[in-house]
Design a protein around this motif. Structure first.
Motif, PDB file in Angstrom:
ATOM      1  N   ALA A   1       0.837  -1.200   0.000  1.00  0.00           N
ATOM      2  CA  ALA A   1       0.000   0.000   0.000  1.00  0.00           C
ATOM      3  C   ALA A   1       0.869   1.245   0.000  1.00  0.00           C
ATOM      4  O   ALA A   1       0.601   2.222  -0.718  1.00  0.00           O
ATOM      5  CB  ALA A   1      -0.921   0.002   1.217  1.00  0.00           C
ATOM      6  N   ASN A   2       1.945   1.218   0.784  1.00  0.00           N
ATOM      7  CA  ASN A   2       2.878   2.335   0.769  1.00  0.00           C
ATOM      8  C   ASN A   2       3.630   2.403  -0.548  1.00  0.00           C
ATOM      9  O   ASN A   2       3.934   3.490  -1.045  1.00  0.00           O
ATOM     10  CB  ASN A   2       3.844   2.219   1.948  1.00  0.00           C
ATOM     11  N   GLY A   3       3.901   1.233  -1.144  1.00  0.00           N
ATOM     12  CA  GLY A   3       4.537   1.211  -2.457  1.00  0.00           C
ATOM     13  C   GLY A   3       3.665   1.843  -3.522  1.00  0.00           C
ATOM     14  O   GLY A   3       4.139   2.654  -4.341  1.00  0.00           O
ATOM     15  N   TRP A   4       2.384   1.473  -3.546  1.00  0.00           N
ATOM     16  CA  TRP A   4       1.475   2.069  -4.533  1.00  0.00           C
ATOM     17  C   TRP A   4       1.467   3.588  -4.416  1.00  0.00           C
ATOM     18  O   TRP A   4       1.524   4.318  -5.424  1.00  0.00           O
ATOM     19  CB  TRP A   4       0.042   1.569  -4.321  1.00  0.00           C
ATOM     20  N   THR A   5       1.353   4.090  -3.190  1.00  0.00           N
ATOM     21  CA  THR A   5       1.156   5.524  -3.016  1.00  0.00           C
ATOM     22  C   THR A   5       2.426   6.328  -3.288  1.00  0.00           C
ATOM     23  O   THR A   5       2.354   7.425  -3.859  1.00  0.00           O
ATOM     24  CB  THR A   5       0.609   5.833  -1.617  1.00  0.00           C
ATOM     25  N   VAL A   6       3.591   5.809  -2.893  1.00  0.00           N
ATOM     26  CA  VAL A   6       4.810   6.566  -3.185  1.00  0.00           C
ATOM     27  C   VAL A   6       5.108   6.544  -4.682  1.00  0.00           C
ATOM     28  O   VAL A   6       5.550   7.541  -5.258  1.00  0.00           O
ATOM     29  CB  VAL A   6       6.005   6.052  -2.338  1.00  0.00           C
ATOM     30  N   MET A   7       4.822   5.412  -5.336  1.00  0.00           N
ATOM     31  CA  MET A   7       5.025   5.298  -6.774  1.00  0.00           C
ATOM     32  C   MET A   7       4.075   6.246  -7.522  1.00  0.00           C
ATOM     33  O   MET A   7       4.463   6.878  -8.507  1.00  0.00           O
ATOM     34  CB  MET A   7       4.800   3.842  -7.199  1.00  0.00           C
ATOM     35  N   ALA A   8       2.846   6.345  -7.039  1.00  0.00           N
ATOM     36  CA  ALA A   8       1.872   7.237  -7.682  1.00  0.00           C
ATOM     37  C   ALA A   8       2.311   8.688  -7.594  1.00  0.00           C
ATOM     38  O   ALA A   8       2.203   9.442  -8.578  1.00  0.00           O
ATOM     39  CB  ALA A   8       0.506   7.061  -7.023  1.00  0.00           C
ATOM     40  N   LYS A   9       2.790   9.103  -6.436  1.00  0.00           N
ATOM     41  CA  LYS A   9       3.225  10.490  -6.291  1.00  0.00           C
ATOM     42  C   LYS A   9       4.391  10.806  -7.223  1.00  0.00           C
ATOM     43  O   LYS A   9       4.435  11.875  -7.839  1.00  0.00           O
ATOM     44  CB  LYS A   9       3.587  10.777  -4.830  1.00  0.00           C
ATOM     45  N   LYS A  10       5.320   9.858  -7.331  1.00  0.00           N
ATOM     46  CA  LYS A  10       6.450  10.087  -8.231  1.00  0.00           C
ATOM     47  C   LYS A  10       5.964  10.218  -9.672  1.00  0.00           C
ATOM     48  O   LYS A  10       6.387  11.123 -10.407  1.00  0.00           O
ATOM     49  CB  LYS A  10       7.458   8.938  -8.098  1.00  0.00           C
ATOM     50  N   ASP A  11       5.086   9.338 -10.120  1.00  0.00           N
ATOM     51  CA  ASP A  11       4.626   9.386 -11.507  1.00  0.00           C
ATOM     52  C   ASP A  11       3.807  10.642 -11.786  1.00  0.00           C
ATOM     53  O   ASP A  11       3.865  11.200 -12.890  1.00  0.00           O
ATOM     54  CB  ASP A  11       3.813   8.136 -11.839  1.00  0.00           C
ATOM     55  N   THR A  12       3.039  11.092 -10.817  1.00  0.00           N
ATOM     56  CA  THR A  12       2.272  12.322 -11.020  1.00  0.00           C
ATOM     57  C   THR A  12       3.193  13.533 -11.050  1.00  0.00           C
ATOM     58  O   THR A  12       2.979  14.465 -11.846  1.00  0.00           O
ATOM     59  CB  THR A  12       1.196  12.466  -9.937  1.00  0.00           C
ATOM     60  N   LEU A  13       4.232  13.547 -10.234  1.00  0.00           N
ATOM     61  CA  LEU A  13       5.220  14.622 -10.322  1.00  0.00           C
ATOM     62  C   LEU A  13       5.861  14.646 -11.710  1.00  0.00           C
ATOM     63  O   LEU A  13       6.062  15.722 -12.294  1.00  0.00           O
ATOM     64  CB  LEU A  13       6.294  14.447  -9.249  1.00  0.00           C
ATOM     65  N   SER A  14       6.171  13.471 -12.252  1.00  0.00           N
ATOM     66  CA  SER A  14       6.734  13.410 -13.610  1.00  0.00           C
ATOM     67  C   SER A  14       5.761  13.983 -14.624  1.00  0.00           C
ATOM     68  O   SER A  14       6.151  14.742 -15.528  1.00  0.00           O
ATOM     69  CB  SER A  14       7.073  11.962 -13.979  1.00  0.00           C
ATOM     70  N   ALA A  15       4.484  13.623 -14.493  1.00  0.00           N
ATOM     71  CA  ALA A  15       3.476  14.116 -15.429  1.00  0.00           C
ATOM     72  C   ALA A  15       3.289  15.623 -15.288  1.00  0.00           C
ATOM     73  O   ALA A  15       3.092  16.330 -16.290  1.00  0.00           O
ATOM     74  CB  ALA A  15       2.152  13.387 -15.196  1.00  0.00           C
ATOM     75  N   MET A  16       3.355  16.136 -14.077  1.00  0.00           N
ATOM     76  CA  MET A  16       3.237  17.574 -13.865  1.00  0.00           C
ATOM     77  C   MET A  16       4.407  18.308 -14.509  1.00  0.00           C
ATOM     78  O   MET A  16       4.226  19.361 -15.139  1.00  0.00           O
ATOM     79  CB  MET A  16       3.162  17.890 -12.371  1.00  0.00           C
ATOM     80  N   ARG A  17       5.608  17.763 -14.365  1.00  0.00           N
ATOM     81  CA  ARG A  17       6.774  18.388 -15.001  1.00  0.00           C
ATOM     82  C   ARG A  17       6.624  18.390 -16.520  1.00  0.00           C
ATOM     83  O   ARG A  17       6.989  19.371 -17.185  1.00  0.00           O
ATOM     84  CB  ARG A  17       8.039  17.641 -14.579  1.00  0.00           C
TER      85      ARG A  17
END
Length: 388
Positions: free
Chosen positions: A232-248
């Protein structure tokens, strides 16, 4: 020094002195050869979608022969879904009635499929597939008053099913945002940002920056579940990283980006504190050493750490690179001689107690976490290649 000695020891004793690239290639080829035997891989859901993402990301870091073996299989599997089932229905403009959870049925296959179609040049199909699913996430029938995506499924202690759909799952942080991030559309990317900031408020424990697996929003302050499950922590930290990439990629900066970056770095650093330096893994319940070690949580953490450094989201440095080495060897040490990866727990709902979270199971039941292990190894190898 300790991490370096540990890495050498693991490679020599457990992996027959294969290089890191060879170990990753072996694991990836074995996944391809085992497509039909991995639980739920053939379904349109998160298991197969994240495996597809992991295999796709492996293409740029493995040897040419391995890439030539993997890529046709990925293409064939993804194109299968333009001819039958959900994918075909989308491309034929059929109305779909999804059940279950937004992440289980909506997000990852289109995200992986988008990578294929953009690479192959079939842009209209990619657009139709991804944007239909992105719209479906935004129109999901179960949302809290805040706008956070929710589910009817909860867990035993609070009744298992809530007709009003007030169950909050950490898993949906990734499962419900992957296709939004893949859309390359600012509005969809900002919906992912919204979901992750709301999820942080609902599930993050500010005392240690870890996430609980779920919550039940039966009051103004959601009732949180017992445990800080690793994946569950893996899903959420991975999601934040991918969304930061998409925002950039969309040139979204300023307050919104900084807020999510703060949540990401705080969460990532909290996970790194719990990496066991001997095994290179996280415990199944991250903050409870009496629970078994588990590979997919380590793989997802490794992915988040390495890809964030490669992309410049967080700075590179000896401390981060050392723990990346440790995490990689933790995952790689569970690659067997036949290429299967052990130590991955199967599909796991929110539980009443830490004892209910079970033990890692056999390879054919590892689909829910296997993609995270692949993504982690691919991101690590890409990081190392970028520094050469």
């Amino acid at each position: 020094m300790r991490a370096a000695l540990f890495a050498l020891l693991v490679v020599c004793q457990c992996c027959a002195a294969q290089t890191k690239e060879e170990l990753a290639a072996l694991a990836a080829k074995t996944v391809v050869a085992s497509f039909e035997n991995i639980t739920d891989f053939a379904a349109w859901n998160y298991d197969g979608g994240v495996i597809q993402l992991g295999l796709w990301e492996m293409l740029g870091v493995v040897d040419t022969a391995t890439a030539q073996y993997i890529q046709p299989a990925i293409i064939a599997k993804l194109q299968q879904y333009t001819k039958e089932g959900t994918g075909a229905a989308i491309l034929q403009n059929q109305t779909l009635n999804f059940g279950g959870a937004v992440g289980d049925t909506v997000s990852e296959y289109p995200a992986a499929y988008n990578k294929l179609l953009m690479q192959q040049g079939f842009n209209q199909d990619a657009y139709n597939m991804v944007h239909y699913m992105a719209d479906r996430v935004k129109e999901w029938p179960y949302h809290l008053n805040t706008g956070l995506v929710s589910r009817q499924t909860t867990w035993r202690a609070v009744g298992m099913h809530d007709e009003q759909g007030r169950g909050i799952w950490a898993d949906d942080g990734f499962m419900g945002t992957a296709v939004l991030d893949a859309s390359n559309v600012t509005g969809h990317v900002m919906e992912a940002w919204k979901q992750l900031t709301l999820l942080h408020s609902a599930l993050n424990d500010p005392t240690d920056n870890l996430y609980r697996h779920g919550a039940f929003a039966n009051s103004s302050v959601p009732f949180q579940s017992c445990c800080k499950w690793g994946r569950a922590n893996g899903w959420t930290v991975m999601a934040k990283k991918d969304t930061l990439s998409a925002m950039r990629a969309q040139n979204i900066t300023g307050q919104e980006y900084d807020e999510l970056l703060g949540y990401f770095t705080g969460h990532l650093e909290a996970l790194l504190v719990h990496v066991d330096t001997n095994s290179g893994l996280l415990h199944n319940i991250v903050n409870m050493t009496q629970t078994p070690f588990e590979v997919s949580a380590a793989g997802m953490t490794l992915y988040s750490l390495c890809s964030a450094m490669t992309e410049g989201i967080i700075p590179r440095g000896p401390a981060f690179e050392s723990v990346a080495d440790t995490l990689f060897m933790g995952v790689a040490s569970h690659i067997q001689a036949n290429g299967t990866i052990t130590g991955i727990i199967g599909g796991t709902g929110i539980q009443d107690s830490w004892q209910d979270y079970g033990e890692p199971g056999p390879y054919d039941k590892s689909g829910p976490g296997l993609g995270g292990a692949l993504r982690g190894m691919a991101a690590y190898l890409r990081l190392k290649a970028s520094s050469q």
